[in-house]
Design a protein around this motif. Sequence first.
Motif, PDB file in Angstrom:
ATOM      1  N   ARG A 238       0.741  -1.413   0.036  1.00 50.14           N
ATOM      2  CA  ARG A 238       0.091   0.016  -0.043  1.00 50.14           C
ATOM      3  C   ARG A 238       0.851   1.278   0.088  1.00 50.14           C
ATOM      4  O   ARG A 238       1.846   1.270   0.814  1.00 50.14           O
ATOM      5  N   ALA A 239       0.558   2.105  -0.733  1.00 48.14           N
ATOM      6  CA  ALA A 239       1.358   3.556  -0.987  1.00 48.14           C
ATOM      7  C   ALA A 239       1.130   4.332   0.250  1.00 48.14           C
ATOM      8  O   ALA A 239      -0.315   4.844   0.353  1.00 48.14           O
ATOM      9  N   TRP A 240       2.191   4.568   0.882  1.00 45.58           N
ATOM     10  CA  TRP A 240       1.918   5.566   2.283  1.00 45.58           C
ATOM     11  C   TRP A 240       1.672   7.134   1.787  1.00 45.58           C
ATOM     12  O   TRP A 240       0.674   7.647   2.469  1.00 45.58           O
ATOM     13  N   ARG A 241       1.910   7.504   0.669  1.00 51.89           N
ATOM     14  CA  ARG A 241       1.668   8.807   0.112  1.00 51.89           C
ATOM     15  C   ARG A 241       0.037   8.929  -0.050  1.00 51.89           C
ATOM     16  O   ARG A 241      -0.423  10.014  -0.124  1.00 51.89           O
ATOM     17  N   CYS A 242      -0.544   8.082  -0.356  1.00 49.28           N
ATOM     18  CA  CYS A 242      -1.936   7.863  -0.613  1.00 49.28           C
ATOM     19  C   CYS A 242      -2.801   7.404   0.809  1.00 49.28           C
ATOM     20  O   CYS A 242      -3.799   6.939   0.504  1.00 49.28           O
ATOM     21  N   SER A 243      -2.090   7.305   1.700  1.00 49.03           N
ATOM     22  CA  SER A 243      -2.884   6.510   3.075  1.00 49.03           C
ATOM     23  C   SER A 243      -4.272   7.245   3.293  1.00 49.03           C
ATOM     24  O   SER A 243      -4.096   8.123   3.368  1.00 49.03           O
ATOM     25  N   GLY A 244      -5.237   6.285   3.646  1.00 50.15           N
ATOM     26  CA  GLY A 244      -6.615   6.603   3.993  1.00 50.15           C
ATOM     27  C   GLY A 244      -7.082   5.673   4.942  1.00 50.15           C
ATOM     28  O   GLY A 244      -6.710   4.903   5.309  1.00 50.15           O
ATOM     29  N   ILE A 245      -8.561   5.845   5.236  1.00 49.20           N
ATOM     30  CA  ILE A 245      -9.344   5.045   5.801  1.00 49.20           C
ATOM     31  C   ILE A 245      -9.034   3.471   5.459  1.00 49.20           C
ATOM     32  O   ILE A 245      -8.866   2.544   6.244  1.00 49.20           O
ATOM     33  N   PRO A 246      -9.351   3.210   4.262  1.00 45.98           N
ATOM     34  CA  PRO A 246      -9.186   1.647   3.932  1.00 45.98           C
ATOM     35  C   PRO A 246      -7.815   1.084   4.340  1.00 45.98           C
ATOM     36  O   PRO A 246      -7.632   0.088   4.661  1.00 45.98           O
TER      37      PRO A 246
ATOM     38  N   ARG B 230       2.149  10.572   4.298  1.00 44.49           N
ATOM     39  CA  ARG B 230       1.182  11.525   3.421  1.00 44.49           C
ATOM     40  C   ARG B 230       1.275  12.876   3.651  1.00 44.49           C
ATOM     41  O   ARG B 230       1.305  13.706   2.532  1.00 44.49           O
ATOM     42  N   LEU B 231       1.272  13.444   4.832  1.00 39.74           N
ATOM     43  CA  LEU B 231       1.096  15.102   5.149  1.00 39.74           C
ATOM     44  C   LEU B 231       2.694  15.410   4.588  1.00 39.74           C
ATOM     45  O   LEU B 231       2.510  16.490   4.023  1.00 39.74           O
ATOM     46  N   TYR B 232       3.631  14.933   4.667  1.00 38.20           N
ATOM     47  CA  TYR B 232       4.897  15.423   4.111  1.00 38.20           C
ATOM     48  C   TYR B 232       4.922  15.477   2.796  1.00 38.20           C
ATOM     49  O   TYR B 232       5.176  16.421   2.213  1.00 38.20           O
ATOM     50  N   PHE B 233       4.478  14.462   2.207  1.00 36.56           N
ATOM     51  CA  PHE B 233       4.472  14.426   0.804  1.00 36.56           C
ATOM     52  C   PHE B 233       3.554  15.437   0.094  1.00 36.56           C
ATOM     53  O   PHE B 233       4.044  16.100  -0.927  1.00 36.56           O
ATOM     54  N   GLU B 234       2.296  15.736   0.825  1.00 34.42           N
ATOM     55  CA  GLU B 234       1.166  16.548   0.204  1.00 34.42           C
ATOM     56  C   GLU B 234       1.994  18.153   0.370  1.00 34.42           C
ATOM     57  O   GLU B 234       1.916  18.959  -0.443  1.00 34.42           O
TER      58      GLU B 234
END
Length: 236
Positions: free
Chosen positions: A66-74, A127-131
């Motif tokens: 799973r891509a950490w940069r797009c981590s979400g609820i799922p 994810r926050l860092y990437f965004e």
Amino acid sequence: MNILKRSYIAKLLIDIFLGGILCVPLAFNLRLEGIMSMYAPQMPKYILFASVSLLAAEIIWRLPMRAWRCSGIPDLVSLFKAMVFFALALSGLCFMGGASFRVPRSIPIIHTFLAMFFLGGIRMLYRLYFEHRGYKKTIHAVEPKKILIVGAGEAGVLIAKEMLRHPEAGLKPEGFLDDDPAKSGTKILGLPVFGPIDSLPIEVKNHKIQEVLIAIPSGDGRLVRRIVELSRNTKV
């Protein structure tokens, strides 16, 4: 070794270090405080079993894929399932280990909560860092367009979320318009719902909007024409 395999192994090692190794002395210390020396001989065995259990959970639920940069609820739900398996494996060891493996039975529970916090936290931080990094690059490269989204339903929220997630597209959502009075004055994804659709000219002027995006899939032709006419009158 290609970049995907390197990423897979790196994420696996980070998770095992944080959840299977680093959390162990923290869990023991939180539970035992000043009497850790009594259980010090058990700690290496516990770390080994915890690391193996976490490795199994990671592979079963494919967490490194799973891509950490797009981590979400799922992704967090999958992490939670893996942690339940992890807790059951550690608790089973404590119950059936006998005299050769004697640790307080509450340690696996404390350990699991710590591991869930660390593993979930690192994904959200990444994810926050990437965004944030992507947003800074976009700001330096080109001034993003200010977008007003008409429609604060599922479609509008999804579009705003994608804009926030991909600042490199050069689109910055300023807020929503929606005729639902219950939504007026609220915030969605940190963005305000300014008011009804008829307030479009005022909000375009107040917030220097450059583009209006219609996000009402169920809207009929008259509604779309009304929004288009309001937008034309404000020259956006």
